[in-house]
Design a protein around this motif. Structure first.
Motif, PDB file in Angstrom:
ATOM      1  N   ARG A  13      67.982 -36.109  52.629  1.00  0.00           N
ATOM      2  CA  ARG A  13      68.410 -34.655  52.321  1.00  0.00           C
ATOM      3  C   ARG A  13      69.803 -34.484  52.723  1.00  0.00           C
ATOM      4  O   ARG A  13      70.056 -33.546  53.549  1.00  0.00           O
ATOM      5  CB  ARG A  13      67.376 -33.573  53.161  1.00  0.00           C
ATOM      6  CG  ARG A  13      66.076 -33.919  52.440  1.00  0.00           C
ATOM      7  CD  ARG A  13      64.977 -33.144  52.961  1.00  0.00           C
ATOM      8  NE  ARG A  13      63.504 -33.435  52.573  1.00  0.00           N
ATOM      9  CZ  ARG A  13      62.737 -32.526  52.298  1.00  0.00           C
ATOM     10  NH1 ARG A  13      62.821 -31.345  52.626  1.00  0.00           N
ATOM     11  NH2 ARG A  13      61.456 -33.013  51.991  1.00  0.00           N
ATOM     12  N   ILE A  14      70.640 -35.371  52.434  1.00  0.00           N
ATOM     13  CA  ILE A  14      72.169 -35.045  52.883  1.00  0.00           C
ATOM     14  C   ILE A  14      72.878 -34.942  51.477  1.00  0.00           C
ATOM     15  O   ILE A  14      72.769 -35.473  50.461  1.00  0.00           O
ATOM     16  CB  ILE A  14      72.643 -36.104  53.563  1.00  0.00           C
ATOM     17  CG1 ILE A  14      74.008 -35.753  53.859  1.00  0.00           C
ATOM     18  CG2 ILE A  14      72.579 -37.422  52.955  1.00  0.00           C
ATOM     19  CD1 ILE A  14      74.795 -36.767  55.174  1.00  0.00           C
ATOM     20  N   GLU A  18      78.193 -32.765  52.786  1.00  0.00           N
ATOM     21  CA  GLU A  18      77.837 -33.324  53.958  1.00  0.00           C
ATOM     22  C   GLU A  18      78.308 -34.756  54.188  1.00  0.00           C
ATOM     23  O   GLU A  18      78.954 -34.816  55.136  1.00  0.00           O
ATOM     24  CB  GLU A  18      76.524 -33.200  54.295  1.00  0.00           C
ATOM     25  CG  GLU A  18      75.807 -31.593  54.327  1.00  0.00           C
ATOM     26  CD  GLU A  18      74.490 -31.544  54.500  1.00  0.00           C
ATOM     27  OE1 GLU A  18      74.007 -30.487  55.046  1.00  0.00           O
ATOM     28  OE2 GLU A  18      73.729 -32.501  53.856  1.00  0.00           O
ATOM     29  N   LEU A  19      78.075 -35.646  53.194  1.00  0.00           N
ATOM     30  CA  LEU A  19      78.467 -36.880  53.358  1.00  0.00           C
ATOM     31  C   LEU A  19      79.870 -36.917  53.368  1.00  0.00           C
ATOM     32  O   LEU A  19      80.663 -37.772  54.284  1.00  0.00           O
ATOM     33  CB  LEU A  19      77.785 -37.923  52.459  1.00  0.00           C
ATOM     34  CG  LEU A  19      78.264 -39.047  52.553  1.00  0.00           C
ATOM     35  CD1 LEU A  19      78.046 -39.888  53.829  1.00  0.00           C
ATOM     36  CD2 LEU A  19      77.376 -40.108  51.536  1.00  0.00           C
ATOM     37  N   LEU A  23      82.775 -38.463  56.236  1.00  0.00           N
ATOM     38  CA  LEU A  23      83.579 -39.491  55.685  1.00  0.00           C
ATOM     39  C   LEU A  23      85.158 -39.139  55.906  1.00  0.00           C
ATOM     40  O   LEU A  23      86.089 -39.775  55.800  1.00  0.00           O
ATOM     41  CB  LEU A  23      83.452 -40.044  54.257  1.00  0.00           C
ATOM     42  CG  LEU A  23      82.050 -41.060  54.166  1.00  0.00           C
ATOM     43  CD1 LEU A  23      82.011 -41.012  52.712  1.00  0.00           C
ATOM     44  CD2 LEU A  23      82.262 -42.122  54.571  1.00  0.00           C
ATOM     45  N   LYS A  24      85.272 -37.869  56.152  1.00  0.00           N
ATOM     46  CA  LYS A  24      86.541 -37.196  56.341  1.00  0.00           C
ATOM     47  C   LYS A  24      87.518 -37.265  54.852  1.00  0.00           C
ATOM     48  O   LYS A  24      88.670 -37.391  54.908  1.00  0.00           O
ATOM     49  CB  LYS A  24      87.344 -37.570  57.317  1.00  0.00           C
ATOM     50  CG  LYS A  24      86.583 -37.400  58.844  1.00  0.00           C
ATOM     51  CD  LYS A  24      87.688 -37.842  59.836  1.00  0.00           C
ATOM     52  CE  LYS A  24      87.072 -37.770  61.259  1.00  0.00           C
ATOM     53  NZ  LYS A  24      85.709 -37.554  61.545  1.00  0.00           N
ATOM     54  N   ILE A  25      86.603 -36.926  53.751  1.00  0.00           N
ATOM     55  CA  ILE A  25      87.257 -36.991  52.362  1.00  0.00           C
ATOM     56  C   ILE A  25      86.836 -35.625  51.804  1.00  0.00           C
ATOM     57  O   ILE A  25      85.866 -35.028  52.290  1.00  0.00           O
ATOM     58  CB  ILE A  25      86.765 -38.140  51.502  1.00  0.00           C
ATOM     59  CG1 ILE A  25      85.509 -38.416  51.395  1.00  0.00           C
ATOM     60  CG2 ILE A  25      87.560 -39.461  52.208  1.00  0.00           C
ATOM     61  CD1 ILE A  25      84.876 -39.498  50.335  1.00  0.00           C
ATOM     62  N   GLY A  27      84.983 -33.498  48.969  1.00  0.00           N
ATOM     63  CA  GLY A  27      83.664 -33.529  48.109  1.00  0.00           C
ATOM     64  C   GLY A  27      84.045 -34.014  46.612  1.00  0.00           C
ATOM     65  O   GLY A  27      83.310 -34.890  46.227  1.00  0.00           O
ATOM     66  N   SER A  28      85.011 -33.686  46.029  1.00  0.00           N
ATOM     67  CA  SER A  28      85.280 -34.218  44.784  1.00  0.00           C
ATOM     68  C   SER A  28      85.824 -35.758  44.828  1.00  0.00           C
ATOM     69  O   SER A  28      85.514 -36.503  44.057  1.00  0.00           O
ATOM     70  CB  SER A  28      86.505 -33.316  44.049  1.00  0.00           C
ATOM     71  OG  SER A  28      87.555 -33.451  44.950  1.00  0.00           O
ATOM     72  N   ALA A  29      86.336 -36.242  46.088  1.00  0.00           N
ATOM     73  CA  ALA A  29      86.709 -37.451  46.042  1.00  0.00           C
ATOM     74  C   ALA A  29      85.462 -38.259  46.264  1.00  0.00           C
ATOM     75  O   ALA A  29      85.237 -39.471  45.456  1.00  0.00           O
ATOM     76  CB  ALA A  29      87.544 -37.631  47.251  1.00  0.00           C
ATOM     77  N   LEU A  30      84.467 -37.788  47.022  1.00  0.00           N
ATOM     78  CA  LEU A  30      83.303 -38.576  47.223  1.00  0.00           C
ATOM     79  C   LEU A  30      82.518 -38.551  45.731  1.00  0.00           C
ATOM     80  O   LEU A  30      81.933 -39.646  45.305  1.00  0.00           O
ATOM     81  CB  LEU A  30      82.236 -38.021  48.322  1.00  0.00           C
ATOM     82  CG  LEU A  30      80.705 -38.527  48.403  1.00  0.00           C
ATOM     83  CD1 LEU A  30      81.294 -40.093  48.816  1.00  0.00           C
ATOM     84  CD2 LEU A  30      79.965 -37.693  49.377  1.00  0.00           C
TER      85      LEU A  30
END
Length: 74
Positions: A13-14, A18-19, A23-25, A27-30
């Motif tokens: 449930r992440i 949040e992830l 990771l200090k990036i 949301g779009s990069a992830l």
């Protein structure tokens, strides 16, 4: 592209946001990384594997190998 990672995120449930923050990036990069449009760094892969308690191979390499086999059979 990384279906195991996506599944673990649902299970734990992440959200992607949040992830991404962990990771200090952005949301779009992830999102780009999860969908195979850019690569995870070694540091990011290590963090994710430790965070979810899985090996890097379980999360990344096996999915990549399965996608390569599928692409060849197309």
């Amino acid at each position: 592209m990384y279906s195991k990672l996506k599944g673990l995120m649902v299970e734990k449930r992440i959200t992607q946001q949040e992830l991404a923050e962990k990771l200090k990036i952005t949301g779009s990069a992830l999102n780009y990384k999860i969908n195979g449009k850019s690569d995870f760094s070694v540091t990011e892969a290590k963090f994710i594997s430790k965070f979810f308690g899985k090996t890097i191979e379980e999360l990344f390499i096996i999915d990549e190998f399965n996608n390569m086999k599928t692409d060849r059979n197309a």
